[in-house]
Scaffold this motif. Structure first.
Motif, PDB file in Angstrom:
ATOM      1  N   PHE A 288       0.828  -1.210   0.000  1.00 12.48           N
ATOM      2  CA  PHE A 288       0.000   0.000   0.000  1.00 12.48           C
ATOM      3  C   PHE A 288       0.864   1.263   0.000  1.00 12.48           C
ATOM      4  O   PHE A 288       0.337   2.360  -0.094  1.00 12.48           O
ATOM      5  N   HIS A 289       2.189   1.115   0.105  1.00 12.04           N
ATOM      6  CA  HIS A 289       3.016   2.309   0.361  1.00 12.04           C
ATOM      7  C   HIS A 289       2.907   3.397  -0.707  1.00 12.04           C
ATOM      8  O   HIS A 289       2.919   4.587  -0.371  1.00 12.04           O
ATOM      9  N   CYS A 300       8.791   1.455   5.071  1.00 10.04           N
ATOM     10  CA  CYS A 300       7.582   0.861   4.476  1.00 10.04           C
ATOM     11  C   CYS A 300       7.833   0.379   3.045  1.00 10.04           C
ATOM     12  O   CYS A 300       7.206  -0.571   2.594  1.00 10.04           O
ATOM     13  N   TRP A 319       3.481  -1.156   9.632  1.00  7.14           N
ATOM     14  CA  TRP A 319       4.607  -0.865  10.532  1.00  7.14           C
ATOM     15  C   TRP A 319       4.250   0.146  11.603  1.00  7.14           C
ATOM     16  O   TRP A 319       4.915   0.214  12.643  1.00  7.14           O
TER      17      TRP A 319
HETATM   18 FE1  SF4 Z   1       1.344   2.872   5.275  1.00  8.51          FE
HETATM   19 FE2  SF4 Z   1       3.724   1.978   6.036  1.00  8.51          FE
HETATM   20 FE3  SF4 Z   1       1.525   1.077   7.235  1.00  8.51          FE
HETATM   21 FE4  SF4 Z   1       2.072   0.400   4.746  1.00  8.51          FE
HETATM   22  S1  SF4 Z   1       3.260  -0.151   6.546  1.00  8.51           S
HETATM   23  S2  SF4 Z   1       0.124   1.023   5.521  1.00  8.51           S
HETATM   24  S3  SF4 Z   1       3.002   2.237   3.950  1.00  8.51           S
HETATM   25  S4  SF4 Z   1       2.325   3.181   7.275  1.00  8.51           S
END
Ligand code: SF4
Length: 324
Positions: A288-289, A300, A319
Motif C-alpha cells: 500500500f506504500h 515501508c 509498521w
Molecule cells: Fe502505510 Fe507503512 Fe503502514 Fe504500509 S506499513 S500502511 S506504507 S504506514
C-alpha cells in the motif's frame, strides 16, 4: 475447534512461459489466514483485483491453492484430489454475483432447485417438498407460480433469490456469497442481504461474504478481513475494526462510506487516491506504500509488514502498529 481454518493461503497463476518454467506469477492471493466458526459470517472487503473472489473460490477448492493450508471440520483439504472431495462439495455452496448468468437458461426453476438434491439421491417426493419450502423461504410465493418458469421470465432480484434458494436447499455448513447484491437494483439490496442473513443464521451456516462495499457488510458480518493486492491487511471482529480501524487502507475505505444522513445526498464519496498495484510486480515492502499518506520512507517501501495481533483477535499488517 473452528469449522474452517485457513493458514497462509496462496493462489498464484502463471503468466507466460519461459523455456522451462512460467515467466511470472499473478499473486492473486498471497498469504491469507483466518478462521470461521459454525454460523459465523466473515466479510472479505477489497477493491476489484484485490484477490477476494480468488480467495473464496480457493477456499471452496474450485481452484487449487499454490501454498498454505485449508482445514474444514478438522480435515486438511488443501491438496486433496478432486475425487475425494465429494463430502466437501456436499457441505459447501456458492451464491454467485451475476444472477443473469448463474442459472441455466434451459432449466425451469423447479429443475434448478432439484438438481443438487438429485445429486445427493434425495427421493422425488422429498425433493418436491424441499423445493416448495425453499421457494417459500426466499419469498417466491406462491411457489406454484415459479416452479415452471425459466430464468428469463424472472426479474434480476427473483433470479438471485432462486440462486440463494439453490445454494441453501442442501443445508450446507459453509457458503461463499460473492458480491450477491452488487448487480441488483439498489432498492432491493438491503432486503436480499437481510434475507440471506436470516436464513444463514436459522441454519447456522458459516459464510464468507465477499464485497467491495463495506457498507453492505454491516447487515451480515461478525468478522472483517480487509484485502489489498492479494494480502490480508487487517482482520478482526467486525465491530472492533469498524470502530477503530488501524490500517490506513481500512481507514480510507471507512472514510469512503456514504454519509449516514440520508438527507445529505450530495456528499461526494472519497476514495483512496491512486490505483491498486499490479499483482504480477507488486511494490516492494508494504504493497500500500505508494498510496499511503503515512508511508515511512526507507522502511515501508523496503520491508513487508507481517500480519500481527495488536489487540485481542484484531490483526493488522502495518509498521505503524508493529513494535520492533
Ligand atoms: Fe502505510 Fe507503512 Fe503502514 Fe504500509 S506499513 S500502511 S506504507 S504506514
Amino acid at each position: 475447534m473452528p469449522l474452517l481454518e485457513v493458514h497462509d493461503l496462496k493462489t498464484w497463476f502463471p503468466v507466460g512461459r519461459g523455456l522451462f518454467k512460467p515467466v511470472k506469477y499473478v499473486k492473486a492471493v498471497d498469504g491469507v489466514s483466518f478462521t470461521l466458526d459454525a454460523g459465523e459470517v466473515l466479510a472479505v472487503i477489497g477493491e476489484s483485483g484485490s484477490g477476494k473472489t480468488t480467495l473464496g473460490r480457493t477456499v471452496l477448492r474450485l481452484i487449487r491453492p499454490t501454498a498454505g493450508k485449508i482445514v474444514f471440520d478438522g480435515k486438511d483439504i488443501t491438496y486433496a484430489p478432486d475425487a475425494s472431495l465429494k463430502w466437501y462439495r456436499f457441505s459447501t455452496a456458492m451464491i454467485f454475483q451475476d444472477p443473469f448468468s448463474s442459472l441455466n437458461p434451459y432449466h425451469t426453476v423447479q429443475y434448478i432447485l432439484e438438481e443438487p438434491l438429485i445429486l445427493r439421491k434425495v427421493p422425488p417426493q422429498e425433493r418436491r417438498e424441499l423445493v416448495v419450502k425453499a421457494l417459500e423461504e426466499v419469498k417466491l410465493v406462491p411457489p406454484e407460480d415459479f416452479l415452471k418458469k425459466y430464468p428469463h421470465m424472472l426479474s434480476g432480484g427473483q433470479r438471485q433469490l432462486v440462486g440463494i434458494a439453490r445454494a441453501l436447499i442442501t443445508r450446507p455448513r459453509f457458503i461463499v456469497a460473492d458480491e450477491p447484491v452488487s448487480m441488483l437494483d439498489v432498492s432491493i439490496r438491503a432486503e436480499i442481504l437481510s434475507l440471506i442473513r436470516s436464513l444463514q443464521s436459522k441454519y447456522n451456516i458459516a459464510m464468507m461474504y465477499i464485497t467491495h462495499d463495506i457498507a453492505t457488510a454491516k447487515y451480515l458480518a461478525d468478522k472483517l478481513l480487509v484485502m489489498y493486492a492479494g494480502k490480508a491487511v487487517e482482520y478482526g471482529p467486525f465491530r472492533d475494526v469498524i470502530k477503530e480501524p488501524l490500517h490506513p487502507y481500512t481507514q480510507a475505505l471507512i472514510e469512503a462510506l456514504p454519509d449516514p444522513d440520508p438527507t445529505n445526498r450530495l456528499k461526494i464519496r472519497k476514495v483512496p487516491p491512486g490505483e491498486p498495484p499490479s499483482l504480477v510486480n507488486p511494490p516492494t515492502g508494504c504493497r500500500f506504500h505508494p498510496r499511503c499518506p503515512y508511508m515511512i520512507k526507507g522502511e515501508c517501501d523496503k520491508e513487508e509488514p507481517p500480519l500481527v495481533e495488536v489487540k485481542r483477535g484484531h490483526y493488522v499488517a502495518c509498521w505503524l502498529h508493529i513494535k520492533r
